[in-house]
Scaffold this active site. Structure first.
Site, short mmCIF file in Angstrom:
data_model
loop_
_atom_site.label_atom_id
_atom_site.label_comp_id
_atom_site.label_asym_id
_atom_site.label_seq_id
_atom_site.Cartn_x
_atom_site.Cartn_y
_atom_site.Cartn_z
N HIS A 95 18.22 67.33 47.07
CA HIS A 95 18.95 67.46 48.32
C HIS A 95 20.45 67.55 48.01
O HIS A 95 21.04 66.58 47.54
CB HIS A 95 18.66 66.22 49.19
CG HIS A 95 19.06 66.36 50.62
ND1 HIS A 95 20.30 66.73 51.03
CD2 HIS A 95 18.34 66.18 51.75
CE1 HIS A 95 20.35 66.77 52.35
NE2 HIS A 95 19.16 66.43 52.81
N HIS B 160 21.89 56.71 53.43
CA HIS B 160 23.06 56.58 52.56
C HIS B 160 24.11 55.64 53.14
O HIS B 160 24.16 55.38 54.33
CB HIS B 160 23.68 57.95 52.25
CG HIS B 160 24.18 58.70 53.46
ND1 HIS B 160 23.35 59.23 54.41
CD2 HIS B 160 25.44 59.03 53.85
CE1 HIS B 160 24.04 59.86 55.33
NE2 HIS B 160 25.32 59.74 55.04
N GLU C 50 31.99 58.56 59.46
CA GLU C 50 31.43 59.78 60.04
C GLU C 50 31.31 59.68 61.56
O GLU C 50 30.58 58.81 62.08
CB GLU C 50 30.05 60.07 59.45
CG GLU C 50 30.04 60.15 57.93
CD GLU C 50 28.63 60.23 57.37
OE1 GLU C 50 27.66 60.25 58.17
OE2 GLU C 50 28.48 60.27 56.14
N TYR D 286 19.27 67.36 66.52
CA TYR D 286 19.65 67.10 65.14
C TYR D 286 18.42 66.68 64.34
O TYR D 286 17.63 65.83 64.79
CB TYR D 286 20.72 66.01 65.11
CG TYR D 286 21.21 65.64 63.74
CD1 TYR D 286 21.63 66.61 62.83
CD2 TYR D 286 21.29 64.31 63.34
CE1 TYR D 286 22.08 66.27 61.57
CE2 TYR D 286 21.75 63.95 62.09
CZ TYR D 286 22.14 64.94 61.20
OH TYR D 286 22.60 64.59 59.95
N HIS E 224 29.29 56.26 62.36
CA HIS E 224 28.82 55.45 61.25
C HIS E 224 30.02 55.22 60.34
O HIS E 224 30.45 56.13 59.63
CB HIS E 224 27.69 56.15 60.49
CG HIS E 224 26.55 56.56 61.37
ND1 HIS E 224 25.92 57.77 61.24
CD2 HIS E 224 25.94 55.92 62.38
CE1 HIS E 224 24.96 57.87 62.14
NE2 HIS E 224 24.95 56.76 62.85
N HIS F 155 22.95 54.33 57.10
CA HIS F 155 22.44 55.17 58.18
C HIS F 155 21.60 56.28 57.58
O HIS F 155 21.52 56.44 56.36
CB HIS F 155 23.57 55.73 59.05
CG HIS F 155 24.62 56.48 58.28
ND1 HIS F 155 25.57 55.87 57.51
CD2 HIS F 155 24.87 57.82 58.19
CE1 HIS F 155 26.37 56.77 56.96
NE2 HIS F 155 25.96 57.97 57.35
N HIS G 239 10.79 76.41 55.68
CA HIS G 239 10.91 76.10 57.10
C HIS G 239 12.33 76.36 57.54
O HIS G 239 13.28 75.99 56.85
CB HIS G 239 10.52 74.65 57.35
CG HIS G 239 10.91 74.14 58.71
ND1 HIS G 239 10.33 74.60 59.87
CD2 HIS G 239 11.85 73.22 59.09
CE1 HIS G 239 10.87 73.99 60.90
NE2 HIS G 239 11.79 73.14 60.45
#
Length: 427
Positions: A284, A327, A333, A342, A358, A364, A382
């Site tokens: 990722h 993380h 953020e 989302y 956050h 979070h 996808h």
């Protein structure tokens, strides 16, 4: 409504609404054409390095010196900066800002949710706006910071001293610090988000190993061509200065610049033109690959503010947890949602026009349902579609305002979306 634009990120532009308005070879001639006045608009120090220097020469019908004393502006209590008394480490989420009753314009429809720093030390302010009436004989000038405007509902027509821009949802607009502008709504009521940048002006991030192409491309940023308003009427100029609003009156439109040249100018950008980068193998990538604009700090690689988007994109990574992973990090953020859903919050609660915060080092990530779905998914290619979320990310704690904490929009059950994770079962 047809408007013309010049493309390229902060190139040196030259534009005139009347042929012959710009002088040739001299910035401030003794007698500008048509009796115009030459005025320099600088958003960097005169002695800033050439690569960092931002200034434009404006040729206008009257100089901006022609006004009386500014007086305190009443009725903008909701723009009060945070004082630290309402700041918590808790993860926060808000319902959308409701539309006001009656006729409320952009200036009176803004409300501050949080921020850090200030005009003298850098940092950001975060505001939302909800308004029902266009500005007419009124202009706004923010002397504290550059303004990045993110419409969520309702298209904007932004008139600036250097020209006009139409900015529908899915676009952003950036207004330089100190520039006068007005907002009109071409579709009735309007709502959106604002990042007020007290630090270094927004710029494109370096691409590093990505190479020459990708993310936001300079050619897709559009600066307005010159346009002017020859209107003798009483105009109010509302100025944000040192955290407070001030007002004065002038007897003409402040949008009387007939020609201009330079590289300090407003601009717009269509977020659909962002060239998203992602993995085509496994793992990722960090969310920094979604950075559209950055305001650097004195610490290399650690931004005063990053503007990050989460647009439609293909997900193809193998053996990979595809949503944003859990993380804790050094950056704080503040997120908003323009439309859709989302992908890390599919259980509801994070609605278009809403927001979440956050702060640094507070854990979070995806909610329980999104996590279970992602861990059980058959990882075929996808496409995440019909969504557009964004983030204002800052290296400093984003302090909350009294309105953010007590204005009736804060959700009291946000933590519940992370309740009920099954315990890992060890052999």
């Amino acid at each position: 409504m047809t408007m013309s634009y010049q493309t390229g990120f902060l190139n040196h532009f030259a534009s005139e609404a009347v042929p012959g308005a710009l002088p040739e070879g001299r910035n401030s001639p003794q007698k500008p054409a048509f009796g115009l006045y030459a005025e320099q608009f600088s958003t960097s120090a005169f002695t800033a390095p050439r690569a960092e220097n931002r200034r434009s020469w404006l040729y206008r019908m009257r100089p901006t010196t022609e006004h009386g004393a500014f007086k305190p502006y009443s009725g903008a209590e909701r723009l009060a900066a945070p004082d630290g008394t309402h700041t918590t480490p808790n993860r926060l989420r808000w319902n959308p800002l409701p539309m006001p009753d009656g006729e409320v314009d952009f200036v009176d429809g803004m409300v501050t949710y949080g921020g850090n720093g200030g005009p003298s030390e850098g940092g950001i302010g975060i505001h939302l706006y909800a308004a029902t009436a266009s500005m007419d004989a009124r202009a706004f000038q923010n002397s504290d910071g550059e303004m990045l405007i993110v419409p969520q509902q309702g298209a904007l027509l932004i008139t600036t001293e250097l020209g006009r821009m139409d900015v529908p949802p899915g676009h952003i607009a950036v207004i330089p610090k100190g520039m006068r502008f007005r907002l009109e709504f071409t579709e009735g009521a309007a709502r959106g988000y604002i990042c007020e940048n007290f630090g270094a002006p927004f710029r494109l991030p370096d691409l590093g190993p990505i190479g020459a192409n990708g993310l936001a491309n300079p050619r897709d940023f559009e600066t307005p061509a010159a346009w002017f308003e020859d209107r003798d009427d009483n105009f109010e100029v509302v100025q944000k200065f040192n955290g407070k609003l001030w007002t004065t009156m002038i007897d003409h439109s402040p949008f009387d610049v007939v020609g201009w040249h330079g590289n300090s100018a407003p601009y717009r950008y269509d977020l659909a033109r962002f060239n998203t980068i992602g993995t085509v193998s496994f793992d990722h990538p960090d969310p920094s690959i979604f950075t559209v604009l950055t305001s650097p700090s004195d610490t290399p690689g650690t931004a005063n503010c990053d503007f990050v988007i989460f647009p439609p994109r293909w997900m193809v990574g193998e053996d990979t947890f595809r949503p944003p992973w859990f993380h804790r990090n050094v950056m704080s953020e503040f997120m908003g949602l323009i439309h859709g859903e989302y992908d890390a919050k599919e259980g509801g609660g994070f609605a278009p026009g809403g927001a979440s915060l956050h702060n640094q080092f507070n854990g979070h990530g995806p909610d329980v349902d999104s996590t279970a779905k992602a861990m059980a998914a058959d990882l075929k290619p996808h496409k995440i579609d019909n969504t557009l979320a964004f983030m204002f990310e800052s290296r400093a704690i984003i302090q909350s305002t009294d309105f953010a904490m007590n204005g009736g929009l804060l959700q009291d059950d946000y933590d519940a979306c992370w309740s009920g994770f099954p315990k890992a079962r060890l052999p």
